[in-house]
Design an enzyme around this catalytic site. Structure first.
Site, PDB file in Angstrom:
ATOM      1  N   HIS A 123       0.824  -1.276  -0.029  1.00  0.00           N
ATOM      2  CA  HIS A 123      -0.020  -0.072  -0.049  1.00  0.00           C
ATOM      3  C   HIS A 123       0.916   1.211  -0.029  1.00  0.00           C
ATOM      4  CE1 HIS A 123       0.742   0.688   4.464  1.00  0.00           C
ATOM      5  NE2 HIS A 123       0.606  -0.470   4.560  1.00  0.00           N
ATOM      6  N   CYS A 150       3.097  -5.223   6.592  1.00  0.00           N
ATOM      7  CA  CYS A 150       2.682  -4.685   5.178  1.00  0.00           C
ATOM      8  C   CYS A 150       3.743  -4.146   4.670  1.00  0.00           C
ATOM      9  CB  CYS A 150       1.617  -3.684   5.434  1.00  0.00           C
ATOM     10  SG  CYS A 150      -0.062  -4.534   5.771  1.00  0.00           S
TER      11      CYS A 150
END
Length: 183
Positions: free
Chosen positions: A142, A158
């Site tokens: 992301h 992440c």
């Protein structure tokens, strides 16, 4: 006046043909001629993976989108901090623009004052401009609201990218794209 129009038309057609020839050379896999500077994105020599695969090398803090058998598009990333990294294979399961973020339980434990959900586009939302989710939504590639974190061991697992880079990657991959995360 028609003489000027013809000259302009000839110049325009010449310009378009030159760009078309350049694009054809690039599309045919022009030989690798140099790497971007350390910490920058760009096309680099890379082999051993199928075209279209995303490879994340956490120790290098780079994500590679494999272009062909010899090259990949490299992006600098932020990765999981000590004890939060993971390795293995996954697939892109979802694609989201300006996603809302609900902090997972382990993040809420460390940051109990976080709201239940932070709306997409909110300056406090750590997901940035877009997200590619994996493993049932447990992990994502992301964007970020903290560009200084790129290049570090900073997340709960992440993969963070500059917003301009996640927008580019988002356009280039589909749901089902394989992802390999290595040390």
């Amino acid at each position: 006046m028609s003489h000027v129009l013809i000259k302009r038309t000839v110049l325009f057609v010449t310009f378009v043909l030159c760009w078309a020839a350049f694009a054809a050379v690039v599309a045919q896999g022009a030989p690798y001629t140099g790497a971007p500077a350390p910490g920058e994105r760009g096309v680099v020599a890379f082999s051993g993976f199928a075209p279209g695969t995303i490879v994340v090398r956490t120790n290098e803090r780079y994500l590679y989108l494999v272009l062909d058998e010899y090259r990949a598009l490299r992006f600098p990333v932020g990765v999981g901090r000590e004890g939060k990294t993971w390795t293995g294979k996954a697939r892109i399961e979802g694609k989201y623009v300006k996603p809302a973020w609900a902090p997972p339980e382990d993040i809420r434990r460390d940051n109990p004052n976080l709201p239940q959900v932070i709306a997409g586009g909110d300056k406090r939302n750590p997901m940035g401009d877009a997200a590619l989710t994996m493993r049932g939504g447990d992990y994502a590639i992301h964007g970020t609201n903290n560009p200084r974190s790129i290049g570090g061991f900073v997340s709960y697992g992440c993969i963070r990218m500059f917003n301009r880079d996640i927008r580019e990657l988002y356009r280039m991959v589909d749901v089902g794209t394989p992802v390999i995360v290595e040390q």
